[in-house]
Design an enzyme around this catalytic site. Structure first.
Site, short mmCIF file in Angstrom:
data_model
loop_
_atom_site.label_atom_id
_atom_site.label_comp_id
_atom_site.label_asym_id
_atom_site.label_seq_id
_atom_site.Cartn_x
_atom_site.Cartn_y
_atom_site.Cartn_z
NE ARG A 85 -1.46 -1.73 3.63
CZ ARG A 85 -1.64 -1.68 4.94
NH1 ARG A 85 -2.76 -1.24 5.44
NH2 ARG A 85 -0.67 -2.04 5.76
CD GLU A 106 -0.57 -13.06 13.15
OE1 GLU A 106 -1.28 -13.18 12.14
OE2 GLU A 106 0.67 -13.02 13.14
CE LYS A 134 8.04 -16.67 11.47
NZ LYS A 134 7.82 -15.86 12.62
N GLY A 140 -2.90 -8.50 22.04
CA GLY A 140 -2.10 -8.41 20.82
C GLY A 140 -1.02 -9.48 20.71
CE LYS A 199 9.47 -18.80 15.02
NZ LYS A 199 8.58 -18.25 16.05
N1 LIG Z 1 6.32 -9.58 13.58
C1 LIG Z 1 7.19 -10.28 14.29
O1 LIG Z 1 7.24 -10.18 15.51
C2 LIG Z 1 8.15 -11.20 13.59
C3 LIG Z 1 9.09 -11.91 14.34
C4 LIG Z 1 10.01 -12.75 13.70
C5 LIG Z 1 9.96 -12.87 12.32
N2 LIG Z 1 9.00 -12.19 11.62
C6 LIG Z 1 8.98 -12.37 10.17
O2 LIG Z 1 9.21 -11.12 9.55
C7 LIG Z 1 8.53 -11.06 8.32
C8 LIG Z 1 7.65 -9.80 8.29
O3 LIG Z 1 6.74 -9.86 9.36
P1 LIG Z 1 5.89 -8.56 9.80
O4 LIG Z 1 5.26 -8.93 11.10
O5 LIG Z 1 6.73 -7.34 9.73
O6 LIG Z 1 4.76 -8.54 8.66
P2 LIG Z 1 3.77 -7.33 8.32
O7 LIG Z 1 3.66 -6.39 9.45
O8 LIG Z 1 2.54 -7.97 7.79
O9 LIG Z 1 4.51 -6.57 7.13
C9 LIG Z 1 4.60 -7.09 5.84
C10 LIG Z 1 5.10 -6.00 4.92
O10 LIG Z 1 5.26 -6.55 3.62
C11 LIG Z 1 4.58 -5.71 2.68
N3 LIG Z 1 4.10 -6.54 1.59
C12 LIG Z 1 3.19 -7.54 1.62
N4 LIG Z 1 3.07 -8.09 0.39
C13 LIG Z 1 3.90 -7.44 -0.41
C14 LIG Z 1 4.23 -7.53 -1.78
N5 LIG Z 1 3.65 -8.43 -2.57
N6 LIG Z 1 5.15 -6.68 -2.29
C15 LIG Z 1 5.74 -5.76 -1.51
N7 LIG Z 1 5.49 -5.61 -0.19
C16 LIG Z 1 4.58 -6.44 0.34
C17 LIG Z 1 3.46 -5.06 3.44
O11 LIG Z 1 3.09 -3.86 2.79
P3 LIG Z 1 2.01 -2.84 3.43
O12 LIG Z 1 2.72 -2.17 4.56
O13 LIG Z 1 1.72 -1.91 2.33
O14 LIG Z 1 0.86 -3.69 3.87
C18 LIG Z 1 4.14 -4.82 4.79
O15 LIG Z 1 4.86 -3.62 4.76
C19 LIG Z 1 7.75 -12.38 8.21
O16 LIG Z 1 8.51 -13.30 7.47
C20 LIG Z 1 7.64 -12.84 9.64
O17 LIG Z 1 7.53 -14.24 9.76
C21 LIG Z 1 8.11 -11.35 12.21
#
Ligand SMILES: NC(=O)c1ccc[n+]([C@@H]2O[C@H](COP(=O)([O-])OP(=O)(O)OC[C@H]3O[C@@H](n4cnc5c(N)ncnc54)[C@H](OP(=O)(O)O)[C@@H]3O)[C@@H](O)[C@H]2O)c1
Length: 429
Positions: free
Chosen positions: A48, A191, A106, A188, A206
Site C-alpha cells: 500500500r 493474531e 521462517k 495483541g 523453526k
Molecule cells: N512480527 C514479528 O514479531 C516477527 C518476528 C520474527 C519474524 N518475523 C517475520 O518477519 C517477516 C515480516 O513480518 P511482519 O510482522 O513485519 O509482517 P507485516 O507487518 O505484515 O509486514 C509485511 C510487509 O510486507 C509488505 N508486503 C506484503 N506483500 C507485499 C508484496 N507483494 N510486495 C511488496 N510488499 C509487500 C506489506 O506492505 P504494506 O505495509 O503496504 O501492507 C508490509 O509492509 C515475516 O517473514 C515474519 O515471519 C516477524
C-alpha cells in the site's frame, strides 16, 4: 572507512520492516563505523504505497518489488514481507542481480532453505536469517559459528511466544484454553487467526531450521512431527503440577543415541519445574542446547516484536555488509552430515497417560499387562475412585512413540477402559 555507501533495499515495511528502517536511520553513524561503510536505504517495497510511513522518504517507496531487486546496484536486500511468494522469487532475483539477502522469513526458509542457499552459493552471495527463529535471540549464528567445533545433540526450545503466553496463563490462573487465547488476542499476542501459532506450524518451521543447522543435515518442514496445543486442558495442568511439572509447547530436535539419525518434533509436553525452560514466562522464548563439549546452554529473550526482530535483522545487515566490503561471504548451508530424519514412531521419551476406568478389582492388573505386552515399562501409577468409575494416571519409563501408540490402541479396546483422557509426553529430565 569506505565513503561509497552500501545500498540496501527493504522489501516490506510492516511490523519488522518499519523498525529496521528506523534503526538504520537512528543508528546510521554506529552502523557505518561497525560495517566500515555508510548504509543507504535505496528503496522500500510495500503493498500500500499511500500509507503514511514515519521516517521513510516517500520517494523511496514503491509497489514494484521486482523492479527494485532488479536494479543491479543493490548490495543487500532485506526481505521482511513474509510468506512463500513473492518473497522466494524476489530473493532469488536479488541474488541474480548481485545482492546478498537478509531475511526474517521462517516459513520460506523452512520450506525452501536448501534451494535458496544453493542460489546464494551459485551467485557468490550471502543469505542470513537470524531473525527467522526466536526473534531477537542470537541462535542461528551461535549454532552455525560458535558451536561449529562442537557436536550438538539436542535442541529443546520454546520458540513461539503466543503459545507460551497462553500456556503460562493457563498454568498461573487456572484458565481454560479459550479464555487464555482470548486474553492473548486482546493483548495483541495472538493474531485474529491464531492457527499458525496454536497448531504448531510456526514452531515446526523453526524446528526444521534449527535441526538443519544444529545437525549439519537437511531437515524439511515435512520431516517435523507437529501437534498443536489446543487440546491442553486445565486438568492437564493439574496433573502436571502433581508431578512437579508444567506444560510447554516445545520444539525438540534430537540426534539419536547411536548418532545415526535425527528427529524433529513440535508438541505440548510436561517438563519438570526444575528445568530452566519451565521458568520461561509470558511471550518470551528460550532455547536450550545440549552439546558434547559445551554441555548445556540456554538462550533466552523476546522471540518476536518489531524492534527485537529488527535487532536480529540489523545484526545480519552488519555481518553481510562487512562481508561485502571485504569481498567475501559468510558460512553457507552445512548439510554434509546428511543424516536421515526418523519418524515420530522412533522417538523415545516418557509419557503421562490419564485413563478413565471402571472402579473394580483387577483393572489395574489388566492395564499393567497391556503396557508390559507392548514393552512399555511403568514408572508410577495413581488410582482415584469415584462412584464406580476411577481415573488411572500412568507415568512410563522411556519408550518409543510407536510402542506407546500400540499400548494406547490396545487400552482403548479393554472393556474396563472407558476412555483415554489425555496423553502427554514428559521431556527435559
Ligand atoms: N512480527 C514479528 O514479531 C516477527 C518476528 C520474527 C519474524 N518475523 C517475520 O518477519 C517477516 C515480516 O513480518 P511482519 O510482522 O513485519 O509482517 P507485516 O507487518 O505484515 O509486514 C509485511 C510487509 O510486507 C509488505 N508486503 C506484503 N506483500 C507485499 C508484496 N507483494 N510486495 C511488496 N510488499 C509487500 C506489506 O506492505 P504494506 O505495509 O503496504 O501492507 C508490509 O509492509 C515475516 O517473514 C515474519 O515471519 C516477524
Amino acid at each position: 572507512m569506505r565513503t561509497r555507501p552500501l545500498k540496501v533495499a527493504l522489501l516490506g515495511c510492516g511490523v519488522v520492516g518499519s523498525e529496521v528502517a528506523r534503526i538504520m536511520t537512528t543508528h546510521a553513524d554506529d552502523l557505518a563505523a561497525r560495517i566500515g561503510a555508510p548504509v543507504e536505504l535505496a528503496g522500500v517495497a510495500v503493498r500500500r504505497p499511500d500509507k503514511v510511513r514515519e521516517g521513510i522518504d516517500p520517494a523511496l517507496v514503491t509497489t514494484d518489488a521486482t523492479a527494485l531487486v532488479k536494479r543491479g546496484d543493490l548490495d543487500i536486500v532485506v526481505e521482511v514481507i513474509g510468506g512463500i511468494e513473492p518473497a522466494r522469487t524476489l530473493i532469488t532475483t536479488a541474488f541474480e542481480h548481485g545482492a546478498s539477502v537478509v531475511s526474517a522469513n521462517k516459513a520460506l526458509l523452512a520450506q525452501d532453505g536448501a534451494a535458496l542457499h544453493a542460489a546464494a552459493e551459485e551467485h557468490g552471495k550471502d543469505l542470513y536469517y537470524e531473525a527467522a527463529v526466536a526473534g531477537a535471540i542470537p541462535l542461528i549464528r551461535p549454532l552455525r559459528e560458535s558451536l561449529a567445533g562442537d557436536k550438538v545433540n539436542r535442541v529443546l526450545g520454546i520458540v513461539n511466544g503466543t503459545t507460551n503466553f497462553i500456556l503460562d496463563k493457563m498454568d498461573s490462573t487456572g484458565a481454560g484454553y479459550q479464555e487464555a487465547l482470548d486474553e492473548a488476542t486482546a493483548l495483541g499476542y495472538a493474531e485474529a487467526d491464531p492457527t499458525a501459532d496454536v497448531e504448531g506450524f510456526d514452531a515446526a518451521a523453526k524446528a526444521a531450521i534449527l535441526a538443519g543447522i544444529a545437525f549439519h543435515t537437511r531437515v524439511r518442514l515435512d520431516d517435523v512431527h507437529r501437534e498443536g496445543m489446543t487440546e491442553v486442558t486445565a486438568g492437564d495442568f493439574a496433573s502436571a503440577r502433581e508431578m512437579g511439572c508444567t506444560i510447554k509447547l516445545l520444539a525438540i530436535c534430537e540426534r539419536a543415541e547411536d548418532g545415526a539419525s535425527v528427529t524433529a518434533r513440535v508438541h505440548p509436553a510436561m517438563i519438570p519445574l526444575s528445568h530452566p525452560l519451565a521458568s520461561v514466562r509470558g511471550a518470551y522464548n528460550a532455547v536450550f542446547v545440549e552439546s558434547d563439549a559445551s554441555g548445556q546452554l540456554m538462550f533466552y529473550g523476546p522471540g518476536a516484536g518489531g524492534a527485537p526482530t529488527a535487532s536480529a535483522v540489523l545484526g545480519d545487515l552488519v555481518a553481510v555488509g562487512r562481508n561485502r566490503i571485504s569481498g567475501t561471504t559468510g558460512p553457507g548451508e552445512s548439510a554434509y552430515a546428511a543424516l536421515p530424519v526418523s519418524s515420530m514412531g522412533e522417538v523415545v521419551t516418557r509419557y503421562h497417560i490419564s485413563l478413565d476406568v471402571a472402579d473394580k478389582p483387577g483393572v489395574l492388573a489388566q492395564v499393567a499387562t497391556v503396557f508390559a505386552e507392548h514393552g512399555v515399562s511403568i514408572d508410577t501409577v495413581r488410582q482415584q475412585g469415584k462412584d464406580g468409575e476411577a481415573s488411572l494416571v500412568v507415568v512410563t519409563h522411556r519408550a518409543s512413540d510407536a510402542a506407546l501408540g500400540g499400548t494406547v490402541e490396545a487400552l482403548r479396546k479393554l472393556d474396563t477402559v472407558r476412555g483415554v483422557a489425555s496423553i502427554m509426553r514428559v521431556e527435559g529430565e
